[in-house]
Enzyme design. Structure first.
Site, PDB file in Angstrom:
ATOM      1  N   TRP A 359     -23.240 -15.875  -9.326  1.00 27.94           N
ATOM      2  CA  TRP A 359     -23.866 -15.619  -8.025  1.00 27.94           C
ATOM      3  C   TRP A 359     -25.379 -15.506  -8.164  1.00 27.94           C
ATOM      4  O   TRP A 359     -26.113 -15.588  -7.197  1.00 27.94           O
ATOM      5  CB  TRP A 359     -23.284 -14.353  -7.373  1.00 27.94           C
ATOM      6  CG  TRP A 359     -23.731 -13.047  -7.992  1.00 27.94           C
ATOM      7  CD1 TRP A 359     -23.644 -12.694  -9.302  1.00 27.94           C
ATOM      8  CD2 TRP A 359     -24.349 -11.943  -7.312  1.00 27.94           C
ATOM      9  NE1 TRP A 359     -24.141 -11.428  -9.492  1.00 27.94           N
ATOM     10  CE2 TRP A 359     -24.584 -10.938  -8.287  1.00 27.94           C
ATOM     11  CE3 TRP A 359     -24.708 -11.693  -6.000  1.00 27.94           C
ATOM     12  CZ2 TRP A 359     -25.162  -9.711  -7.982  1.00 27.94           C
ATOM     13  CZ3 TRP A 359     -25.294 -10.461  -5.694  1.00 27.94           C
ATOM     14  CH2 TRP A 359     -25.525  -9.487  -6.685  1.00 27.94           C
ATOM     15  N   ASP A 360     -25.838 -15.355  -9.408  1.00 26.12           N
ATOM     16  CA  ASP A 360     -27.266 -15.285  -9.702  1.00 26.12           C
ATOM     17  C   ASP A 360     -28.019 -16.438  -9.032  1.00 26.12           C
ATOM     18  O   ASP A 360     -29.149 -16.277  -8.575  1.00 26.12           O
ATOM     19  CB  ASP A 360     -27.520 -15.385 -11.220  1.00 26.12           C
ATOM     20  CG  ASP A 360     -26.763 -14.361 -12.039  1.00 26.12           C
ATOM     21  OD1 ASP A 360     -25.701 -13.904 -11.588  1.00 26.12           O
ATOM     22  OD2 ASP A 360     -27.222 -14.027 -13.144  1.00 26.12           O
ATOM     23  N   GLU A 490     -21.333  -3.237 -11.644  1.00 30.73           N
ATOM     24  CA  GLU A 490     -20.134  -3.458 -12.463  1.00 30.73           C
ATOM     25  C   GLU A 490     -19.676  -2.194 -13.192  1.00 30.73           C
ATOM     26  O   GLU A 490     -18.696  -2.235 -13.937  1.00 30.73           O
ATOM     27  CB  GLU A 490     -20.397  -4.579 -13.464  1.00 30.73           C
ATOM     28  CG  GLU A 490     -20.602  -5.922 -12.784  1.00 30.73           C
ATOM     29  CD  GLU A 490     -20.868  -7.050 -13.756  1.00 30.73           C
ATOM     30  OE1 GLU A 490     -21.277  -6.774 -14.895  1.00 30.73           O
ATOM     31  OE2 GLU A 490     -20.667  -8.218 -13.360  1.00 30.73           O
ATOM     32  N   LYS A 602     -25.204   0.307 -12.368  1.00 31.49           N
ATOM     33  CA  LYS A 602     -25.761  -0.684 -13.294  1.00 31.49           C
ATOM     34  C   LYS A 602     -26.919  -1.450 -12.647  1.00 31.49           C
ATOM     35  O   LYS A 602     -27.922  -1.732 -13.284  1.00 31.49           O
ATOM     36  CB  LYS A 602     -24.651  -1.652 -13.698  1.00 31.49           C
ATOM     37  CG  LYS A 602     -25.070  -2.707 -14.699  1.00 31.49           C
ATOM     38  CD  LYS A 602     -23.925  -3.644 -15.020  1.00 31.49           C
ATOM     39  CE  LYS A 602     -24.348  -4.729 -15.979  1.00 31.49           C
ATOM     40  NZ  LYS A 602     -23.371  -5.791 -16.126  1.00 31.49           N
ATOM     41  N   GLN A 603     -26.739  -1.828 -11.409  1.00 30.87           N
ATOM     42  CA  GLN A 603     -27.753  -2.645 -10.736  1.00 30.87           C
ATOM     43  C   GLN A 603     -27.623  -2.415  -9.236  1.00 30.87           C
ATOM     44  O   GLN A 603     -26.631  -1.848  -8.786  1.00 30.87           O
ATOM     45  CB  GLN A 603     -27.532  -4.113 -11.052  1.00 30.87           C
ATOM     46  CG  GLN A 603     -26.252  -4.690 -10.474  1.00 30.87           C
ATOM     47  CD  GLN A 603     -25.802  -5.948 -11.197  1.00 30.87           C
ATOM     48  OE1 GLN A 603     -25.068  -5.858 -12.178  1.00 30.87           O
ATOM     49  NE2 GLN A 603     -26.227  -7.093 -10.719  1.00 30.87           N
TER      50      GLN A 603
END
Ligand code: BGC
Length: 759
Positions: A359-360, A490, A602-603
């Protein structure tokens, strides 16, 4: 946390001094690519020290059978592996019979690597003492031609510094290469032939199972100290290794040059029967041009890339070097010329992450390519997914979804899901949202209204159908819920009602319904064709709207806050600053069980939604959510700091924004995560670009108008960036005193802080 041994320079990456413990890291950092092939900065000559050999050919992969403990229905069958390809760069030397190997030499001095980002040329030089009577100097230049997809060039100069030298040269192509990343240690390459004709070494290999044909070829020449060109080398062929041998005597002070032209010819674009002719044409043309012209062409190809994409930062050389490194690597990885290719998280610099497309691409990379390349490049990225729509429908069908519901893979090469991990990667169904959002983003930025009717609408409908089946109505909540997902964060797996996923699903359903209606009204003929093709039922769009209207979102019971997922408040909400520094990064120190129970993010997850849907939330709402979630965020994905930097800029938290910018932009140069030796974080580099252009520059497009809201970090005197906006080249310059916009289109009005400004 950071550790850099590299010199700061606005246009160059420089390493000085030979340190065997840095070889693998530098192999990543000095990697080369031309969008079609790429390679780590391995030495040409033998090196017996610790090294990670890697050369890669765009789009070529091996479907490695998935490795899981207990197989469950719906698991992806294979994990696509980016393939380490045969080696064409090898040039072994023996000096007076002693093999040149920096790991074995008596002494190595004046070792230096320079990657010149202005010209795309990588130079390595050193002096090596082989015995008490013999010291040589080597200057090796290498590049992968930006204007010839299958050509690489090496100029390897050897000088006798002390003592006279008998130099035995063995230049080769070598097929016996393995992947570090392999599930079952299967052989990946089947070599079909190894030939040496008219001075050209050629290895024809085919990948097992996926049957990609690749030619690895090379030709070597020698320029003697007297300036004579020698091309008749002695050919040797053995065991899928073809080499060319020659000997040269150098008196003290004399120098000879080995010239090697080679690379990969990809069967995806050139049928195998043309391999030999193509290889011969490449080497002949390269020789005719000669080194000077080849270098000049490479320089001018890069000059035109920089012309449309450079970012200048005044007063902060570290930041300047970093952003150019990011832009440079993005251009080495993908040039948009071939819609079969995409942007892998590690590009051509390592094997981690296997498959090429995440998806980046849509969530992070598309804005960079849209703004710095011609419109077709962004369109090609979208077309890549359109071409894989049937596979996305198959992927969804494997999981039990019906009627044209499409679930795009989280990791893919050919459209099929191809990853080992179920709970984490596979349940990250939010990727479908990013793919739909990219269609919207493309039309918003480019103004190209033809893509949706021609292709995009089918993707939007497939995705909306998936969401409509993936939710279920909860009698308890009196709303539609989405169970068992993993959000962008994640460090939480298989949760219920991830806010971001629900939000983007709601947006997709509404947007797809709007686009369907628009198409039916404005292009009834095209829509009629689609009614049949898609087996469209008139009530579908109404059902989507109902779901969108009644979507459930987890909320804090007392504060005005969206919760990342159901149950988030049950966690012990201690900030990241409470974690002992020697336990960071937590993914290298804590058990997975502990990570899952922790509140650590995580992000960007909720904040990813605030980034994408900026205009849906006012400043106070953003501020509340940033202040709640950022202190819980460990930024252990390379994709994290950039989004937070952009949001911090919007909130005028300029110091925080600047720190996060440095972290994202120098992630690899300063090896923040202690893993650069595995390869570079290519896709997050596009996020770095966003943190300058969308963050500090405040770029956005609203109702077909270009807006900027520039904010200058204190550490900078000025910065400027370049854009292609709908065919007009625009340059924005921001200094402490003023903002200036340059372009030559009298029709274009750029808005700065909401006010039209003249260029
Ligand atoms: C991130 C994902 C990303 C992947 C590839 C993971 O660490 O969590 O969001 O898609 O890396 O870059």
């Amino acid at each position: 946390m950071k550790s850099s041994y590299l010199k700061t320079h606005p246009w160059k990456i420089i390493e000085e001094g030979f340190d065997p413990t840095r070889v693998k890291s530098s192999e990543s950092i000095f990697s080369l690519g031309n969008g079609s092939m790429g390679q780590r900065a391995n030495f040409e000559e033998t090196y017996t020290g610790d090294s990670f050999q890697g050369s890669y050919v765009g789009g070529v992969y091996y479907p490695d059978k998935t490795k899981v403990g207990w197989w469950k229905n719906g698991y992806p069958e294979f994990f696509a592996k980016v393939l380490n390809a045969p080696n064409w760069i090898g040039i072994n030397l023996a000096i007076n019979g002693i093999p040149l190997d920096l790991n074995q030499c008596k002494a190595v001095s004046s070792f230096r690597r320079v990657l010149d980002m202005q010209s795309g040329i990588y130079t390595r030089s050193f002096e090596a003492q082989l015995d008490s009577n013999t010291t040589i100097e080597v200057v090796a230049k290498r590049f992968l031609a930006m204007n010839e997809a299958s050509l690489g060039v090496i100029q390897y100069q050897v000088k006798a510094l002390h003592g006279s030298c008998n130099v035995d040269i063995e230049s080769y192509v070598e097929g016996k290469i393995t992947n570090q990343d392999s599930n079952w240690d299967d052989p990946f390459w089947n070599h079909l032939s190894a030939t040496h004709t008219d001075g050209v070494m050629l290895l024809h290999s085919q990948t097992f199972k996926s049957e990609f044909d690749v030619a690895t070829y090379a030709q070597t020449h020698l320029i003697t100290p007297q300036g004579e060109l020698v091309s008749d080398f002695e050919p040797v062929s053995q065991d899928w290794r073809v080499s060319q041998k020659q000997t040269q005597l150098l008196k003290e002070g004399e120098q000879c040059t080995v010239l090697k032209f080679g690379g990969y010819i990809n069967g995806m674009n050139h049928p195998p029967e043309t391999f030999e002719t193509r290889a011969k044409k490449n080497v002949k043309e390269a020789l005719n041009k000669g080194m000077e012209q080849l270098l000049a062409e490479q320089h001018s190809a890069w000059a035109s890339i920089w012309e449309s994409s450079d970012i200048e930062i005044k007063g902060d050389d570290q930041a300047q070097q970093a952003i150019r490194f990011n832009i440079f690597q993005l251009n080495q990885t993908y040039n948009g010329k071939d819609p079969k290719l995409n942007i892998g998280p590690k590009g051509f610099t390592g094997e981690k992450y296997g498959g090429s497309t995440y998806w980046d691409t849509e969530a992070y990379c598309l804005p960079f390519y849209m703004a710095t390349k011609p419109q077709e490049v962004g369109r090609n990225l979208l077309k890549y997914r359109y071409n894989q729509l049937d596979k996305a429908i198959e992927n969804a069908a494997k999981l039990g979804f019906t009627k044209g519901a499409a679930l795009y893979p989280m990791v893919t090469m050919n459209g099929e899901e191809c990853h080992n991990e179920w709970e984490i990667t596979f349940e990250e169904i939010h990727r479908n949202g990013a793919i739909a959002f990219a269609i919207y983003n493309y039309e918003r930025y480019t103004g190209d209204t033809t893509y949706i009717p021609e292709m995009g609408i089918e993707v939007l409908i497939g995705i909306a159908r998936f969401w409509a089946q993936r939710v279920n109505y909860s009698d308890f909540q009196k709303a539609y819920v989405m169970l068992g997902v993993t959000g962008p964060n994640e460090y939480e797996n298989n949760v219920n009602n991830n806010w971001y996923t629900n939000y983007i699903a709601q947006w997709c359903l509404t947007y797809a319904a709007e686009q369907q209606e628009k198409l039916a009204q404005t292009q009834p003929q095209r829509w009629n064709e689609l009614i049949e093709k898609l087996d469209w039922k008139a009530e579908e769009a109404d059902h989507w709207k109902t779901i969108a209207d009644q979507m459930y979102f987890p909320k804090h019971p007392e504060q005005d806050l969206f919760l990342q997922q159901d149950g988030f408040l049950d966690k012990t909400l201690l900030p990241v600053s409470a974690i002992r520094t020697d336990e960071r990064p937590i993914n290298q120190h804590w058990s997975w069980d502990r990570i899952l129970r922790s509140p650590y993010i995580k992000q960007a997850d909720v904040l990813q939604g605030f980034y994408l849907f900026q205009s849906d939330f006012d400043r106070e709402t953003l501020q509340r959510h940033f202040d709640f979630y950022e202190p819980l965020t460990v930024h252990e994905s390379s994709l994290s700091p950039c989004i937070h930097s952009i949001l911090a800029t919007r909130l005028d938290k300029m110091q925080k924004a600047y720190e996060l910018y440095l972290q994202t932009s120098r992630l690899d140069l300063d090896d923040y995560n202690k893993e650069v030796e595995e390869g570079l974080h290519i896709t997050s580099m596009a996020g770095t670009w966003m943190s300058i252009v969308e963050g500090f520059g405040g770029l956005r497009v609203e109702r077909n108008q270009l807006h900027i809201d520039p904010k200058l970090p204190d550490a900078w005197e000025a910065f400027s960036f370049k854009l292609n906006f709908r065919g007009t080249a625009v340059k924005v310059e921001v200094t402490k005193e003023k903002v200036a916009v340059f372009h030559t289109n009298p029709e274009l009005i750029v808005y700065c802080n909401g006010n039209p400004i003249n260029s």
